[in-house]
Design a protein around this motif. Structure first.
Motif, PDB file in Angstrom:
ATOM      1  N   PRO A 164       4.654  -3.914   3.658  1.00  0.00           N
ATOM      2  CA  PRO A 164       5.050  -5.053   2.810  1.00  0.00           C
ATOM      3  C   PRO A 164       5.754  -4.627   1.520  1.00  0.00           C
ATOM      4  N   MET A 165       5.573  -3.388   1.129  1.00  0.00           N
ATOM      5  CA  MET A 165       6.157  -2.910  -0.119  1.00  0.00           C
ATOM      6  C   MET A 165       7.642  -2.561   0.035  1.00  0.00           C
ATOM      7  N   THR A 200      10.216  -4.171   0.912  1.00  0.00           N
ATOM      8  CA  THR A 200      11.217  -5.114   0.372  1.00  0.00           C
ATOM      9  C   THR A 200      11.364  -4.965  -1.136  1.00  0.00           C
ATOM     10  N   ALA A 201      10.407  -4.329  -1.765  1.00  0.00           N
ATOM     11  CA  ALA A 201      10.488  -4.146  -3.216  1.00  0.00           C
ATOM     12  C   ALA A 201      10.871  -2.728  -3.603  1.00  0.00           C
ATOM     13  N   SER A 227      13.848   0.230  -3.705  1.00  0.00           N
ATOM     14  CA  SER A 227      15.311   0.371  -3.685  1.00  0.00           C
ATOM     15  C   SER A 227      15.761   1.415  -2.671  1.00  0.00           C
ATOM     16  N   ALA A 253       3.502   2.858  -4.579  1.00  0.00           N
ATOM     17  CA  ALA A 253       3.903   2.073  -5.755  1.00  0.00           C
ATOM     18  C   ALA A 253       4.390   2.981  -6.876  1.00  0.00           C
ATOM     19  N   ILE A 288       7.795   4.376  -5.948  1.00  0.00           N
ATOM     20  CA  ILE A 288       8.874   3.387  -6.152  1.00  0.00           C
ATOM     21  C   ILE A 288       9.245   3.320  -7.633  1.00  0.00           C
ATOM     22  N   GLY A 289       8.244   3.305  -8.476  1.00  0.00           N
ATOM     23  CA  GLY A 289       8.509   3.303  -9.916  1.00  0.00           C
ATOM     24  C   GLY A 289       9.206   4.569 -10.375  1.00  0.00           C
ATOM     25  N   VAL A 307      11.160   6.489  -8.646  1.00  0.00           N
ATOM     26  CA  VAL A 307      12.565   6.467  -8.239  1.00  0.00           C
ATOM     27  C   VAL A 307      13.388   5.691  -9.265  1.00  0.00           C
ATOM     28  N   ALA A 308      12.828   4.604  -9.741  1.00  0.00           N
ATOM     29  CA  ALA A 308      13.525   3.855 -10.800  1.00  0.00           C
ATOM     30  C   ALA A 308      13.627   4.685 -12.072  1.00  0.00           C
TER      31      ALA A 308
END
Lengths: 220, 220, 220, 220, 220, 220
Positions: A24-25, A27-28, A30, A207, A210-211, A213-214
């Motif tokens: 589910p993650m 889609t959020a 990049s 999570a 993902i952060g 990577v940003a």
């Protein structure tokens, strides 16, 4: 470029569980998130020798992936090779145990850990001590279930509820951590059953990846 | 039956230094003390990947020696495989870093560590945290010398005196630990130069192993 | 030259128990090990006033033995006079409580202590705090038995099993320490009954003293 | 009924200094405050043997005063006999070191201690560890002055300013503690010179004793 | 739905700096990231009264944004209202100080903090103590620059290099944290100048918020 | 000049309870002790938002009283505004939670806290962490009673005995702290029922304030 979640054991079942848990993650994120596992390693990491033994193949696999990796996640709750991969790679490297603990530290004041085996506990104590966060630990209690047993949903969930309630009521935990990558299926229902936030470590690390990577965008 | 001191790196020079350092202790040991090193491992353990990578060959070598060992000493200041070998072996297992710290805790209130490289320091912080003894640490400072540089006696001893004096005077250390198995030759003279007890970790671990061999007699 | 184990209380029974406990270790010691006790001190050290009160006679006795001592062991679990004797003597000085804790730190990740009386516990907390090892403590529970009661084997062992099981099961101890010099007779059977390593502090200190006698050879 | 401040050493000079230091506080105390010292003890408590050796005469003296004491203050910065007197007496018992630390914890976030001798420092570390407050310690540095040297005001104050500035600037102390009962004369001027609150331990303990006398009224 | 970064002070300059700092991260966020500041609060949060005083308006503002927020970031290095907003809001809430510390814990073993003012330091010590991570702190040193001074780039960067080098060389920091939301412009160049990772807290918190938005998908 | 005890909530009942609790202490104070409460604040401080929200009115009220105050006591067990009022006022400032903890540290080795609500506990953990005294905490358990429920004496005292006994017997507490300003009526009887010293925080803070008024005489 992708986030690579590497399960250091050789169990496809565990890897599939991780993949489903973080799905589910996606889609959020990049970047794509790819889950894989090593070959030739034990089907479950249950001893310190297992932990130390998977480091070399993990480093080798990560070296192959270095150019195409946005970030690495080591998906075993003993965080094998975490320090070594950080020395080797120029990319963000997250361990699921460390990430779970850091995440739990933002969701409660004292975390409880549900471990699989009694022998897991002293190993966790060592990394929590190395992390310097022992004052945030409420307790770490074993389910007395091996990695292979975790597929028995009825038995596993019953034990989780019992041990989780004990961590909450006798040890003062206000947030729980699932202490193995093989318990992905139980997070949400355990949280609902016990009325506490529950951290699934692969999700927590994804999570953070993902952060990260940003965050890496600010380095360009 | 013998105490087996295993140097996980492949340097005969380091092993010979250990052998010479513990030689005076042999007359006070009820069993022989044998020093050996692994083959095919790096000549010096300088990275976390080195640390993790020597565990498997170390465990294999120890398994071969299990029947003839009174006790094992892992002779690298990162204590590679310490927890794993304790799980594998029925014999007493000592690590030189852990033994040095425990010994220093009886000789002073705050210990200082002389590390070889800056990258050694965070690794030490992790095991000191895992040991739960950070409140006893005065400081850990690098000599900025690799394992291979330690043979240059003039340069090494000059740096040791400088760094040791800083640990004593600025960090409050009242006992020092040599943070590498390759500094056996310097303990006594450094202690005399600085007026503080100095712990050589191989000697400290050998002493604990000799004691543990005696202790094992109470199990019979 | 001998290792001198000095029991600071005046109980021959306790001293004889210590002597018997360390007797199997003598064949592995390069020097004789002599056990003695003070005269005019209380038959059991049960209060802080007892602890402080035996320091002066202990220091006096140790001063008489200084020339013939290879090492000193202070055989009371409150380690009376440990810091003072280290200041006075040029020989290695071990306390049985400190030695038991340091030994337990190599045998498990969290130790439990079986104390004799509830009033012993805060005293132990103070020295564990002074040692800086509170993060390694699982728990410290009283047997509610005075030194004189420890001769009642049935009652003592029953309480030890009960308290030890509670330390293991509710407090997470993976190694136990007998918190009094008067429980030498119970180590082995308690270990077998509970399936955990159990440290008898006089034996632990004797082992460290034997090692330290060997270590002292490197100073010559 | 009086607050009894007992200086465990035998120095009238030190006792007179304490008496002068707490004199302004008498108008705010509901009971007299009497300062005395022991006889036959060392003129300064400078070793651990001194610390342990004064406990018995201190307990004896306190026992004589028990009926007429509203509270006891032990006026030596090693707090000799603090735990023992608490076990013996039904009255509030304060130690000047403990009181100074607790007071400093309300005046700043990290305290620095000005000790007299280098050998004082490990002793302080042990009681700070036993108190469980090591995280609040900025540093503890010796003046390299014995108790007898503290009467040389020029030299003492010059060293205090130098060491206090180092605690403030290099160690991050935002409150200072005078680490000996013999430095009563310097508190105010040192505070003004360094711009930090400075705690004189006898005054801090007297303040706590005055409060404790008031608190005892709630027990009637 | 957006991530709302709320600067509790009223300085548009600081808010614009935050906005610029996190701007490169927007392409890697699945939701917009909006930066705003409060009105009627001080232009810089420099005292504990400032910290406590902005909580009520912050909570009010967050309540208005609750329905449209994917996550909240409190953009002041004292994390004002962090615990309160977590109690109020059903959305993920991150503080920049906490996030910076947790991020730094994955980038090095001991972090150093560059604070603006000496009075900031004890405030930071309190929240680091509350976080239970004091063992990971290398040091926290003030730049002696107020929020308004941070716009003077030459002076600010010179001080950062000087203080950062001292944290690295004298305090053993292997990762640095910029201890104020007003230093966004300096992260990259300070990291390059000192050869250490440098964490800018607004970016660290934004990264964690982006991850948390992804994590929340697993709750649906 | 008076000691001002300010109850930050708006409950006259709580203030009257405080006034009665400290009344016996007035004869031992050199200055009057005045108890008051704020207006417009919640009747009980039960959330972090309450804690943060009362700081501004508390600071305003204290500013009005500055000239006539010998000392301030903040009478809420979350110590709202403690650091801020210390920055604002030139007078001694005590918080009842901090004072209770410091007092308990002189009465036992490990303190237990009886909190009102489960949500109080993590708040206490944060300030105990900030105080750096987690090693002295035995446990903190909720009564599951709100401030308003504390007037039901039968129910409250029954819960206190039950929770207090659990802190003593399962958590090893040898001194207890009443974790709310609204439990003043129960201290003495709870202490008698459980055989442990019990600290009522308003009394503990008043005692420290009385002492601090005396200490301030040395500054003139």
């Amino acid at each position: 470029m992708s986030i690579h979640i590497i399960n250091p054991n050789s169990s496809r079942t565990v890897t599939d569980g991780i993949d489903a848990a973080i799905d589910p993650m996606r889609t959020a994120s990049s970047v794509p998130i790819l889950c894989s596992h090593l070959h030739g390693t034990p089907p479950g990491i249950e001893t310190q020798a297992h932990v130390d033994g998977v480091v070399a193949p993990l480093l080798a696999r990560a070296a192959e992936l270095e150019d195409e990796a946005s970030a690495f996640v080591i998906a075993c709750f003993s965080d094998p090779g975490l320090a070594a991969l950080r020395e080797q790679s120029a990319k963000p490297v997250l361990g699921i145990a460390e990430s779970a603990v850091l995440t739990a530290m933002t969701l409660g004041q004292r975390f409880g850990i549900l471990s699989i085996l009694p022998t897991s506990v002293p190993r966790h104590m060592r990394f929590l001590g190395a992390m310097g966060v022992m004052d945030r630990l409420a307790g770490d209690l074993p389910l007395n279930l091996g990695v292979a047993d975790l597929g028995d949903e009825g038995r596993t969930f019953a034990r989780q509820k019992e041990v989780g309630a004990r961590l909450r009521d006798s040890h003062g935990a206000d947030v729980l951590i699932l202490g193995c990558a093989g318990m992905t299926a139980y997070r949400k229902r355990l949280s609902e059953a016990l009325g506490l936030p529950v951290v699934e470590p692969c999700q927590a690390a994804a999570a953070m990846a993902i952060g990260r990577v940003a965050l890496a965008k600010t380095d360009v």
